[in-house]
Write an enzyme that holds these catalytic residues in place. Structure first.
Site, PDB file in Angstrom:
ATOM      1  N   SER A 108     -13.865  24.888  30.135  1.00 52.25           N
ATOM      2  CA  SER A 108     -14.772  23.937  30.544  1.00 52.25           C
ATOM      3  C   SER A 108     -14.174  23.380  32.151  1.00 52.25           C
ATOM      4  O   SER A 108     -13.041  23.111  32.314  1.00 52.25           O
ATOM      5  CB  SER A 108     -14.699  22.516  29.604  1.00 52.25           C
ATOM      6  OG  SER A 108     -15.316  21.373  30.179  1.00 52.25           O
ATOM      7  N   TYR A 136     -19.493  21.972  36.185  1.00 49.74           N
ATOM      8  CA  TYR A 136     -20.671  20.801  36.694  1.00 49.74           C
ATOM      9  C   TYR A 136     -20.895  20.853  37.940  1.00 49.74           C
ATOM     10  O   TYR A 136     -19.818  21.120  38.995  1.00 49.74           O
ATOM     11  CB  TYR A 136     -20.166  19.465  36.021  1.00 49.74           C
ATOM     12  CG  TYR A 136     -20.217  19.477  34.578  1.00 49.74           C
ATOM     13  CD1 TYR A 136     -21.500  19.610  33.952  1.00 49.74           C
ATOM     14  CD2 TYR A 136     -19.285  19.364  33.748  1.00 49.74           C
ATOM     15  CE1 TYR A 136     -21.569  19.379  32.365  1.00 49.74           C
ATOM     16  CE2 TYR A 136     -19.268  19.107  32.397  1.00 49.74           C
ATOM     17  CZ  TYR A 136     -20.458  19.348  31.664  1.00 49.74           C
ATOM     18  OH  TYR A 136     -20.388  19.209  30.457  1.00 49.74           O
ATOM     19  N   THR A 162     -23.483  24.323  34.140  1.00 47.35           N
ATOM     20  CA  THR A 162     -24.192  23.384  33.213  1.00 47.35           C
ATOM     21  C   THR A 162     -25.258  22.674  34.139  1.00 47.35           C
ATOM     22  O   THR A 162     -24.667  21.875  34.689  1.00 47.35           O
ATOM     23  CB  THR A 162     -22.963  22.598  32.451  1.00 47.35           C
ATOM     24  OG1 THR A 162     -22.518  23.903  31.792  1.00 47.35           O
ATOM     25  CG2 THR A 162     -23.730  21.982  31.345  1.00 47.35           C
ATOM     26  N   LYS A 228     -26.243  27.275  32.198  1.00 43.11           N
ATOM     27  CA  LYS A 228     -26.246  26.924  30.724  1.00 43.11           C
ATOM     28  C   LYS A 228     -27.026  25.495  30.804  1.00 43.11           C
ATOM     29  O   LYS A 228     -26.738  24.629  31.431  1.00 43.11           O
ATOM     30  CB  LYS A 228     -24.872  26.662  30.700  1.00 43.11           C
ATOM     31  CG  LYS A 228     -24.547  25.834  29.301  1.00 43.11           C
ATOM     32  CD  LYS A 228     -22.954  25.866  28.744  1.00 43.11           C
ATOM     33  CE  LYS A 228     -22.738  25.508  27.223  1.00 43.11           C
ATOM     34  NZ  LYS A 228     -22.824  23.798  27.275  1.00 43.11           N
ATOM     35  N   HIS A 252     -26.747  21.583  24.756  1.00 42.00           N
ATOM     36  CA  HIS A 252     -25.540  20.804  24.845  1.00 42.00           C
ATOM     37  C   HIS A 252     -25.064  20.368  23.418  1.00 42.00           C
ATOM     38  O   HIS A 252     -24.323  19.409  23.282  1.00 42.00           O
ATOM     39  CB  HIS A 252     -25.519  19.733  25.829  1.00 42.00           C
ATOM     40  CG  HIS A 252     -24.466  19.463  26.644  1.00 42.00           C
ATOM     41  ND1 HIS A 252     -24.335  19.825  27.749  1.00 42.00           N
ATOM     42  CD2 HIS A 252     -22.879  19.078  26.393  1.00 42.00           C
ATOM     43  CE1 HIS A 252     -23.269  19.321  28.512  1.00 42.00           C
ATOM     44  NE2 HIS A 252     -22.345  18.957  27.551  1.00 42.00           N
TER      45      HIS A 252
HETATM   46  C1  LIG Z   1     -16.393  17.636  22.303  1.00 38.91           C
HETATM   47  C2  LIG Z   1     -17.629  18.550  23.250  1.00 38.91           C
HETATM   48  C3  LIG Z   1     -17.314  18.507  24.499  1.00 38.91           C
HETATM   49  C4  LIG Z   1     -18.132  19.319  25.281  1.00 38.91           C
HETATM   50  N1  LIG Z   1     -17.820  19.612  26.601  1.00 38.91           N
HETATM   51  C5  LIG Z   1     -18.802  20.414  27.443  1.00 38.91           C
HETATM   52  C6  LIG Z   1     -18.246  20.767  28.759  1.00 38.91           C
HETATM   53  O1  LIG Z   1     -17.428  20.401  29.385  1.00 38.91           O
HETATM   54  N2  LIG Z   1     -19.125  21.630  29.375  1.00 38.91           N
HETATM   55  C7  LIG Z   1     -20.342  21.880  28.789  1.00 38.91           C
HETATM   56  O2  LIG Z   1     -20.872  22.846  29.526  1.00 38.91           O
HETATM   57  N3  LIG Z   1     -20.467  21.786  27.693  1.00 38.91           N
HETATM   58  C8  LIG Z   1     -19.864  21.066  26.636  1.00 38.91           C
HETATM   59  N4  LIG Z   1     -19.916  20.837  25.523  1.00 38.91           N
HETATM   60  C9  LIG Z   1     -21.276  21.578  24.832  1.00 38.91           C
HETATM   61  C10 LIG Z   1     -20.803  23.151  24.280  1.00 38.91           C
HETATM   62  O3  LIG Z   1     -20.419  23.892  25.199  1.00 38.91           O
HETATM   63  C11 LIG Z   1     -21.993  23.738  23.494  1.00 38.91           C
HETATM   64  O4  LIG Z   1     -22.990  23.871  23.926  1.00 38.91           O
HETATM   65  C12 LIG Z   1     -22.163  23.019  22.254  1.00 38.91           C
HETATM   66  O5  LIG Z   1     -21.137  22.530  21.661  1.00 38.91           O
HETATM   67  C13 LIG Z   1     -22.741  24.109  21.275  1.00 38.91           C
HETATM   68  O6  LIG Z   1     -23.091  23.493  19.913  1.00 38.91           O
HETATM   69  P1  LIG Z   1     -22.105  23.592  18.664  1.00 38.91           P
HETATM   70  O7  LIG Z   1     -20.974  22.582  18.896  1.00 38.91           O
HETATM   71  O8  LIG Z   1     -23.195  23.215  17.438  1.00 38.91           O
HETATM   72  O9  LIG Z   1     -21.617  25.143  18.481  1.00 38.91           O
HETATM   73  C14 LIG Z   1     -19.151  20.082  24.807  1.00 38.91           C
HETATM   74  C15 LIG Z   1     -19.236  20.044  23.329  1.00 38.91           C
HETATM   75  C16 LIG Z   1     -18.498  19.436  22.425  1.00 38.91           C
HETATM   76  C17 LIG Z   1     -18.795  19.257  21.162  1.00 38.91           C
END
Ligand SMILES: Cc1cc2nc3c(=O)[nH]c(=O)nc-3n(C[C@H](O)[C@H](O)[C@H](O)COP(=O)(O)O)c2cc1C
Length: 368
Positions: A108, A136, A162, A228, A252
């Site tokens: 990330s 980002y 993203t 993304k 997300h």
């Molecule tokens: C705690 C947390 C932090 C996240 N941080 C980011 C991030 O920094 N950048 C991003 O593109 N997506 C982020 N996401 C989204 C994830 O990349 C991903 O799209 C999502 O968790 C997928 O769904 P799932 O948790 O049901 O597998 C985050 C998700 C969670 C749960």
């Protein structure tokens, strides 16, 4: 937690027991009423498997060839912020576990571990999956360019921009508990632009990214760039027209805009649009993947590979790198069993005719 941990739901329960209330709210939460979050996981159950029997399974394997190199498994850990808040092993533990299980990792932009330290840990691992950096948009183009140069120098293989979160989602859990980060845990490469603090009418409109910024970013790097957070076929087409190497169909994990449909529902339309435009472009998907059968269905519905988010964090939260390795191993074993039991010994054998649409959908006895 009583009894052995045998599936990803068990890991979630163990993580909840290990984390404080605020951390659990942050890592597990979804936007608003959590409708997209719940639907993401349920939507995979709207598809049934259509096994074929007595096929020759010799030579079966999980390898695939994407972005010019072989991956041991079509699975990556999704980018997730601030992993050292979940466990001291943080992003380093996540990356080591992913590499050990032949899975990829997308670091990330809001990592709490420097990208160089992470690459130094795993870049030389022979059997690892791909190592990508998620970004980002930052209005400070100089800072963004500097970060991209660092990623290129540190052997990251692709960038993932993203695009679905120009502002934070409305998450009740975080409103209640805030984000009480432990001493020494912070996003080391991230400079929050004003848009993350201000609403549309108070500054966002001036600094939120547009397609022109995507075009600029793609021109700054020799690395492939994926977008993304694509959920609309027309946005997928726009991304490819500008030279993106592929898209990640993602909402997300239901954390940003509630009531967007599940990714399992959107994937076939986006994949169709991408294939019609460019056969070599990548389609990835994430959201609610909790079983090896879900991963199989993602590939059958048109994805080249999938990402998992929360389950990997849950493994990390209660057992560090070992916990992540166990989560990925469970998924891997379940995926291999699914390949064997559907008569698809190789990833390339998975097609839409491996699925039956179901009405009503299957219902798990104890949903996650
Ligand atoms: C705690 C947390 C932090 C996240 N941080 C980011 C991030 O920094 N950048 C991003 O593109 N997506 C982020 N996401 C989204 C994830 O990349 C991903 O799209 C999502 O968790 C997928 O769904 P799932 O948790 O049901 O597998 C985050 C998700 C969670 C749960």
């Amino acid at each position: 937690m009583n009894g052995p941990i045998v599936n990803l739901n068990d890991h979630a329960r163990a993580a909840q027991a290990a984390l404080g209330e605020a951390a659990w709210a942050y890592f597990s939460g979804g936007a608003a009423d959590g409708l997209t979050l719940q639907r993401n996981a349920r939507a995979w159950q709207a598809w049934g498997l259509a096994p074929r029997v007595l096929r020759d399974l010799r030579g079966g394997h999980t390898r695939c060839r994407l972005l010019g190199r072989e991956w041991p498994m079509p699975l990556l850990v999704a980018p997730m912020a601030l992993q050292r808040w979940a466990h001291a092993d943080g992003e380093a533990g996540m990356a080591l576990a992913a590499a050990a299980q032949g899975c990829g990792m997308v670091l990330s932009h809001q990592t709490s571990t420097p990208l160089q330290d992470l690459a130094a840990l795993v870049a030389a691992e022979a059997d690892r999956g791909p190592l990508w950096l998620q970004l980002y948009w930052m209005p400070d183009r100089g800072a963004l360019r500097a970060l991209i140069a660092q990623a290129e120098a540190a052997a990251y293989e692709a960038l993932v921009l993203t695009v679905d979160a120009p502002v934070n989602g409305v998450r009740d859990g975080e409103r209640r508990h805030g984000l009480p980060l432990p001493e020494g845990v912070r996003a080391v490469h991230w400079q929050a632009p004003a848009s993350h603090r201000q609403g549309l009418c108070a500054g966002l409109a001036e600094c939120a990214p547009t397609w022109a910024d995507v075009q600029w970013l793609i021109a700054q790097t020799r690395l492939p760039v994926l977008l993304k957070g694509i959920t609309h076929p027309l946005d997928a087409r726009e991304a490819l027209a500008l030279g993106a190497a592929g898209v990640v169909v993602s909402n997300h994990g239901g954390r940003v805009l509630d009531t967007v449909p599940a990714t399992a529902e959107l994937l076939p339309r986006v994949a169709e649009a991408v294939r019609a435009q460019r056969a070599d472009a990548l389609v990835l998907v994430d959201g609610g993947i909790r079983r090896g059968t879900d991963l199989f269905k993602a590939l059958a519905l048109g994805a080249d590979a999938a990402l998992i988010g929360r389950p990997a964090l849950y493994g990390l939260a209660h057992a560090g790198a070992r916990g992540v390795a166990h989560v990925l191993r469970l998924l891997r074993d379940e995926f291999e069993a699914t390949l064997a039991l559907t008569g698809c010994p190789r990833v390339d054998d998975i097609h839409t005719d491996c699925l039956w649409p179901l009405e009503p959908p299957l219902q798990a006895a104890s949903p996650a």
